[in-house]
Design a protein around this motif. Structure first.
Motif, PDB file in Angstrom:
ATOM      1  N   GLU A   1     -24.093  19.891   2.177  1.00 51.43           N
ATOM      2  CA  GLU A   1     -25.036  18.784   2.318  1.00 51.43           C
ATOM      3  C   GLU A   1     -24.437  17.819   3.326  1.00 51.43           C
ATOM      4  OE1 GLU A   1     -25.966  16.456  -1.172  1.00 51.43           O
ATOM      5  OE2 GLU A   1     -27.381  15.218  -0.048  1.00 51.43           O
TER       6      GLU A   1
ATOM      7  N   ASN B   1     -30.583  15.112   3.967  1.00 54.91           N
ATOM      8  CA  ASN B   1     -31.370  14.111   3.243  1.00 54.91           C
ATOM      9  C   ASN B   1     -32.374  13.474   4.209  1.00 54.91           C
ATOM     10  OD1 ASN B   1     -29.921  13.915   0.528  1.00 54.91           O
ATOM     11  ND2 ASN B   1     -28.245  13.741   2.017  1.00 54.91           N
TER      12      ASN B   1
ATOM     13  N   GLU C   1     -33.953  17.599   1.864  1.00 51.06           N
ATOM     14  CA  GLU C   1     -33.909  16.941   0.556  1.00 51.06           C
ATOM     15  C   GLU C   1     -34.730  15.655   0.572  1.00 51.06           C
ATOM     16  OE1 GLU C   1     -29.958  16.302  -0.821  1.00 51.06           O
ATOM     17  OE2 GLU C   1     -29.268  18.347  -0.330  1.00 51.06           O
TER      18      GLU C   1
ATOM     19  N   ASP D   1     -34.256  15.667  -4.579  1.00 53.76           N
ATOM     20  CA  ASP D   1     -32.939  15.036  -4.772  1.00 53.76           C
ATOM     21  C   ASP D   1     -32.980  14.046  -5.937  1.00 53.76           C
ATOM     22  OD1 ASP D   1     -30.351  14.542  -4.242  1.00 53.76           O
ATOM     23  OD2 ASP D   1     -30.659  13.770  -2.198  1.00 53.76           O
TER      24      ASP D   1
ATOM     25  N   GLU E   1     -25.283  17.621  -9.002  1.00 54.67           N
ATOM     26  CA  GLU E   1     -24.558  16.725  -8.092  1.00 54.67           C
ATOM     27  C   GLU E   1     -23.453  15.999  -8.880  1.00 54.67           C
ATOM     28  OE1 GLU E   1     -27.710  14.101  -6.791  1.00 54.67           O
ATOM     29  OE2 GLU E   1     -27.739  15.091  -4.839  1.00 54.67           O
TER      30      GLU E   1
HETATM   31 MG    MG Z   1     -28.791  14.478  -1.254  1.00 52.02          MG
END
Ligand code: MG
Ligand code: C2E
Ligand code: MG
Length: 883
Positions: free
Chosen positions: A645, A705, A737, A767, A824
């Motif tokens: 990520e 993201n 995301e 997310d 996460e």
């Molecule tokens: Mg993220």
């Protein structure tokens, strides 16, 4: 006795002579009487002359006598001759010689002349007379006298050798002459009377005839005048044109034998002849025809009245002047028409038609004098037709005008009505617009504009009245965003309406409560006495908002954070005081929600800091002060790296490396996030390409993201996809995301964008699931391949297993709905293991690897967190995992 007898016998011849004398005298007397009677009763001279013969024979013992009379021209003319010897008429004599005769001498001398044959010869010798006629014995002539005037001579001739005229004979002839003059005068005067009567009669007859003619003419003139008057009067009557034609025909019929009458008019373009009126004993009304060489055309050509008899028509036809008559018969058949009289109809010299009459029986039906009449009639008819036409046209024009006026009036009325409706509508719309422009559509509270007006007014008022006090309360609500994002707009709206209602109860009548937008409410507290008044209202508001809300089956709590700016003489406009109240509100928020803070100048500095950040961020984009840190994502079962990520970092020129929480809000707020993320995508694509080329991490994913703005902002998605395509990167290598906030607004649009991305081929991840409301809707209605469980949610695994069963359930649901879980914030082995036990496929966290920069093809971990990695952080984490 004897003596007596002898005496008697002796006396006897004497007596006999006496008797004879007596008898002669008696005869004379009776003849004279007869003459006198004859002369007084005679009517005819010839009869008188004949009567005279016997008288003369009796009285004068001759039957030869002449009577010569002077003519009015003073010539001597023998008017009567009775002469058994001389048969020759004296009239035959040369007139000139007449005077040179014995008769001429009597006339000249005005006295009787007795002439013997011998004397006659002497006279002839002396050239006093001319000899003519036979020789007589004796001659006696006396003048015929009327008073002193000698009018003629009567003369006797004796052819007896023994017979000579005596003085007595002369007296008798004079007597006869007197009576003859009387008779002549009588007869003459009678003749004169008769002749004068006759002449007078002739004169009277002539006068009478003239008078008769004049009467007829006058009657005709009166009739003509009357007819013309009638014709001209016809126009004053408003009637149909056909009725007018009929009436005109009737009038013409009064003047001329016009049983057959027609009116022919030229068409507008003068190429055709139409017959608006046609009355005929033989033919029916002909149709409109093209102009040819008919009789009517001839009249039009010549432009004057024309009278034709049948013979002239034939001549004209023979000469080719006309080839067709005006009747129905297609071939010229003039035999039918005996007389034809026509006149043109003209208007100021321009011929526009013809009127014609015709007679089939009498070739003398019309005369040349009728031409003039026809011309008059045609002139009047032309005027009438034109007047009718003009009237008709005027009527038509009037009707058209009236219709137009009506139509226009109706249109105007409609337009008027429409306009009035529009005006009314506009008035309403204006009122609505004014209301809309000054009110918030949702809560119906005054909006920013109206609030600013009131505030401006208050500021102005303060300038005039410095003792006046007012304050502005800037209210921000907790959890509004969350309610909106999770329960949706409708719930958010209901929440705001309820807030407005509660605030309305808290303020006074003369205060102004307004909604500036979103969850920002402001109150203008006017006419304040003391600070306590403000505090009281502020507390009331906070207490009111702190009361629970029932929204769509949920009980929710909110808090009001409030900034208060009080009136100050230094404020120039509404925005300044609002700005300060806003700054105070931020202060209240940062101090912990559910409180109010009065503005102080220091607070302005914070605002300035925010503005500085914005400015610096712009600068950062331009000078590319960003970098990307990669955090590994592991397959928790195999512990293999499935991807990374990327996390944004800002290498701030003075503040050092900044994490998203320090600047991302500003980037998001200002929209700069889009530019930043385009840069992020470009970098990620480059990285993927590098890995592709080096065959290292060839099949790994990179999670990026993204702000929700990409999904809803026009053209942004297309730009994004074009960028990925342009970098020739397989889209499925990218995991994009989005967190729940991306779908809070414009849900439909955002979901549509998400589906487009899915179709494009990129992978999608939700997310921070578990941090917000975490609707189950996201799990099955959205095309996510990955659901990333939020750090806070995972963190709890350190202390209990409450969330573990949830994770298990989510995992099982994933097999059904087609998503995989990514945990996460795995910070410990405990977490790692627990996640493994419930089947969570993937994970990331400091326990596995801290985010770090890529050096070459490898990620370089953030140095400050090195010790927290469960792996050898000195070495390349990626490389170690791969190993
Ligand atoms: Mg993220
Ligand atoms: P995120 O997407 O949920 O990213 C994970 C965040 O958790 C990162 O913080 C990461 O450094 C942190 N993290 C990872 N493992 C652990 C752990 O074990 N414990 C703890 N306490 N934290 C861990 P970071 O980098 O500060 O990013 C914060 C958030 O900023 C990200 O949350 C992401 O939502 C956002 N963000 C980062 N980069 C971007 C970006 O390029 N665009 C957008 N729109 N948002 C970004
Ligand atoms: Mg996250």
């Amino acid at each position: 006795m004897a003596t007596e007898n002898t005496h008697a016998i002796r006396q006897l011849p004497k007596l006999k002579s006496l008797l004879k004398k007596y008898r002669q005298l008696k005869n004379k007397q009776s003849s004279l009487l007869q003459l006198s009677e004859l002369s007084s009763s005679i009517t005819d001279l010839d009869a008188f002359y004949q009567g005279l013969e016997s008288v003369i024979k009796t009285l004068l013992a001759t039957d030869s006598f002449n009577i010569a009379l002077l003519t009015p021209s003073n010539e001597l003319q023998f008017t009567y001759c009775h002469n058994p010897v001389e048969k020759r008429l004296h009239e035959d004599l040369d007139v000139a010689k007449g005077r040179k005769s014995l008769t001429g001498l009597v006339l000249e001398s005005q006295a009787p002349i007795h002439c013997s044959a011998k004397e006659r010869m002497a006279l002839a010798k002396a050239d006093k007379i001319v000899l003519y006629g036979s020789v007589w014995t004796d001659w006696l002539g006396v003048p015929l006298k009327r008073g002193e005037q000698v009018i003629g001579v009567i003369s006797l001739q004796s052819y007896d050798k023994k017979r000579y005229f005596s003085e007595e004979n002369c007296q008798i002839l004079e007597f006869i002459a007197e009576h003859l003059v009387t008779a002549i005068d009588r007869v003459r005067s009678r003749e004169l009377l008769e002749s004068s009567i006759q002449q007078r009669t002739i004169k009277l007859t002539q006068t009478n005839q003239e008078l008769q003619r004049e009467i007829v003419e006058r009657q005709l003139a009166v009739k003509t005048h009357q007819v013309l008057l009638n014709i001209s009067e016809l126009t004053t009557k408003s009637q149909a044109i056909s009725e007018l034609y009929q009436a005109l025909h009737d009038e013409i019929n009064k003047l001329l034998p016009a049983k057959n009458f027609y009116i022919a008019l030229l068409s507008e373009n003068k190429s055709q002849l139409e017959f608006p009126y046609y009355c005929d004993e033989k033919f029916t009304q002909p149709a409109t025809r093209k102009l040819s060489s008919g009789l009517s055309e001839m009249v039009i050509r010549k432009g004057k009245p024309i009278l034709l008899s049948d013979s002239i028509m034939y001549t004209l036809a023979a000469e080719g002047e006309v080839t067709q008559c005006d009747f129905s018969s297609p071939s010229p058949d003039f035999a039918l028409t005996q007389a034809w009289l026509a006149a043109p109809l003209s208007n100021q010299g321009e011929i526009f038609g013809v009127i014609a009459i015709q007679h089939y029986q009498d070739k003398n039906a019309y005369h040349s004098k009728d031409l003039e009449l026809m011309r008059f009639v045609s002139h009047h008819i032309a005027i009438e037709i034109l007047r009718q036409k003009t009237q008709q046209q005027a009527r038509k024009n009037h009707e058209v005008l009236e219709e137009r006026v009506n139509k226009r009036t109706q249109e105007l009325q409609a337009t008027n009505l429409n306009l009035r409706m529009q005006i009314e509508e506009r008035r309403k719309a204006e009122a609505r617009l004014y209301h809309d422009a000054h009110h918030d559509a949702l809560t119906q509270l005054p909006n920013r504009s109206m609030f600013s007006e009131r505030l401006t007014y208050a500021i102005r008022h303060l300038k005039r009245h410095p003792s006046h006090r007012f304050a502005v309360l800037f209210i921000d609500l907790d959890r509004f965003k969350m309610i909106n994002d999770t329960l949706g707009h409708h719930a958010g709206d209901q929440f705001l309406i309820e807030i407005a209602r509660r605030l309305g109860y808290c303020v006074r009548d003369n205060d102004t409560l307004a909604r500036l937008g979103g969850d920002e409410f402001v109150v203008l507290l006017d006419s304040l006495q003391a600070r306590e008044d403000i505090e009281e209202i502020a507390s009331r508001i906070i207490t009111s908002i702190a009361q629970p809300f029932e929204l769509e089956g949920h009980t929710l709590y909110s808090n009001a954070s409030m900034g208060i700016a009080q009136s100050r003489v230094g404020y120039k406009d509404a925005s300044e005081i609002l700005r300060d109240a806003d700054a105070a509100m931020y202060e209240a928020k940062s101090l912990g929600r559910g409180r109010y803070v009065f503005f102080e100048d220091s607070m302005r500095e914070k605002i300035i800091a925010s503005m500085t950040l914005e400015q610096e961020l712009r600068q950062a984009i331009q000078s590319k002060q960003f970098e990307l840190h990669y955090q590994q994502i592991l397959d928790l079962t195999s512990t293999k790296t499935i991807g990374f990520e990327v996390l944004l970092r800002w290498q701030h020129p003075t503040k050092g490396l900044l994490t998203p929480s320090e600047f991302l809000f500003m980037a998001e707020e200002t929209g700069m996030i889009l530019d930043i993320e385009i840069w992020v995508i470009e970098q990620v694509c480059l990285q993927l390409k590098r890995w592709q080329q080096s065959k290292e991490y060839e099949h790994t994913y990179i999670g990026v993201n993204l702000s929700g703005r990409h999904l809803i902002q026009a053209n942004q998605l297309a730009k994004l996809m074009a960028l990925i395509s342009a970098n020739t990167v397989e889209p499925e290598r990218l995991i994009l995301e989005f967190n729940e906030s991306a779908f809070a607004r414009h849900t439909e649009l955002a979901l549509k964008g998400l589906k487009s991305l899915k179709e494009f081929g990129v992978k999608l991840a939700l997310d921070d699931y578990g941090a917000g409301l975490s609707s189950l809707n996201f799990l099955h209605n959205y095309p996510f391949e990955f659901i990333k469980l939020d750090r806070s949610f995972i963190h709890a695994l350190n202390y209990n297993d409450k969330n573990l069963s949830l994770i298990k359930a989510l995992h099982e649901l994933g097999t059904k709905f087609g998503y995989q879980l990514v945990a996460e914030g795995i910070e410990s082995e405990v977490m790692f293991k627990k996640l493994q036990t419930v089947g969570c496929q993937f994970g990331q966290g400091y326990y596995i690897n801290r985010p770090g920069k890529i050096v070459g093809n490898n990620a370089e971990t953030d140095t400050e967190n090195e010790n927290e990695s469960y792996l050898d952080t000195n070495s390349n984490a990626v490389a170690i995992i791969q190993a």
